[in-house]
Design an enzyme around this catalytic site. Sequence first.
Site, PDB file in Angstrom:
ATOM      1  N   LYS A 160      46.123  15.316  41.690  1.00 44.55           N
ATOM      2  CA  LYS A 160      46.984  14.623  40.732  1.00 44.55           C
ATOM      3  C   LYS A 160      47.358  15.612  39.640  1.00 44.55           C
ATOM      4  CE  LYS A 160      46.656  10.603  37.594  1.00 44.55           C
ATOM      5  NZ  LYS A 160      45.783   9.461  37.219  1.00 44.55           N
TER       6      LYS A 160
ATOM      7  N   ASP B  75      43.996  -1.199  34.395  1.00 49.48           N
ATOM      8  CA  ASP B  75      45.324  -1.111  35.003  1.00 49.48           C
ATOM      9  C   ASP B  75      45.276  -1.770  36.385  1.00 49.48           C
ATOM     10  OD1 ASP B  75      47.803  -0.565  35.976  1.00 49.48           O
ATOM     11  OD2 ASP B  75      47.636   1.615  35.878  1.00 49.48           O
TER      12      ASP B  75
END
Length: 292
Positions: free
Chosen positions: A7, A137
């Site tokens: 990432k 989230d």
Amino acid sequence: GRDLAVKGQYPGVRASIDSDVDLGAALLRLPGLLPRGMDLSPLMTEAKRQLHAEADYAAEAKHLLRFRGWLAGSDKFVLPDLHAPLSTPRVLAMSYVQSDPLESLVDAPQPLRDKVAVALIDLVLRELFVFGAMQTDPNLANYRFDPASGRIVLLDFGAVQEIAPDLVADFRNLARIALTGDAKETREAMLRIGYFGAATAPHHQDLIQSMFATAMAPLRQTTPFDFGQSDLLERLRDMGLAIGNDRDLSHVPPAATLFLHRKIGGMYLLATKLRARVALRPMMETHIFPPA
């Protein structure tokens, strides 16, 4: 020779956070967009803090390791391994976990859909009442499924929020009272958490408490709640819009409470998407009525 999932942070993202949030706040202050007297400053400050935290991949790596420790040996969840040598505050390197999107289960047998929903809802309860930290989230892409092992893959720990022990205790107390349906005690518990303030008009308190009671209905029944056949989310949406459109309601709940409800609301959406049938009350009672 290892397969990694890497990432990488887009250049300039962290530098633009404050200005982007300020711009959003300025747009919200345009006439007619917010109720009179509503002060979003505390929420905007918290939004900046949260976004800066999510952009710190070194912090996310630590959260990943914490959740790996909490869920070690789980037969329900699998998390990627951190590959520390290649990880920095702007690069997060992890083991690649072969898995399918959670949406691939929408037509799976009912018992499997129920099992996945139960596991994820129970995880939320453990985050709140056991871990004292929650990944807030609920983006569906953060959850995948490994058909080989039957386990749920958990990804993305940038939005982890610590939950203060006092707030955990307040939510446990509110849940206990709400299951009994005592309206007066429920209102007092909601006031303590900050759903509304002491100065909030009584009819506004009634609206907010009515919405809370509607959301709690599936947790009061002992039989499985059928998310696929219920219009609960539509009713909650309509009630939320009615409250939000009230020009005289200016109270903003604490940011910590809003982040928790973002995750809880996401689990309702996920269970609805899976058309799951879940007996919620026994799960809740396990966490709010600990063994003597």
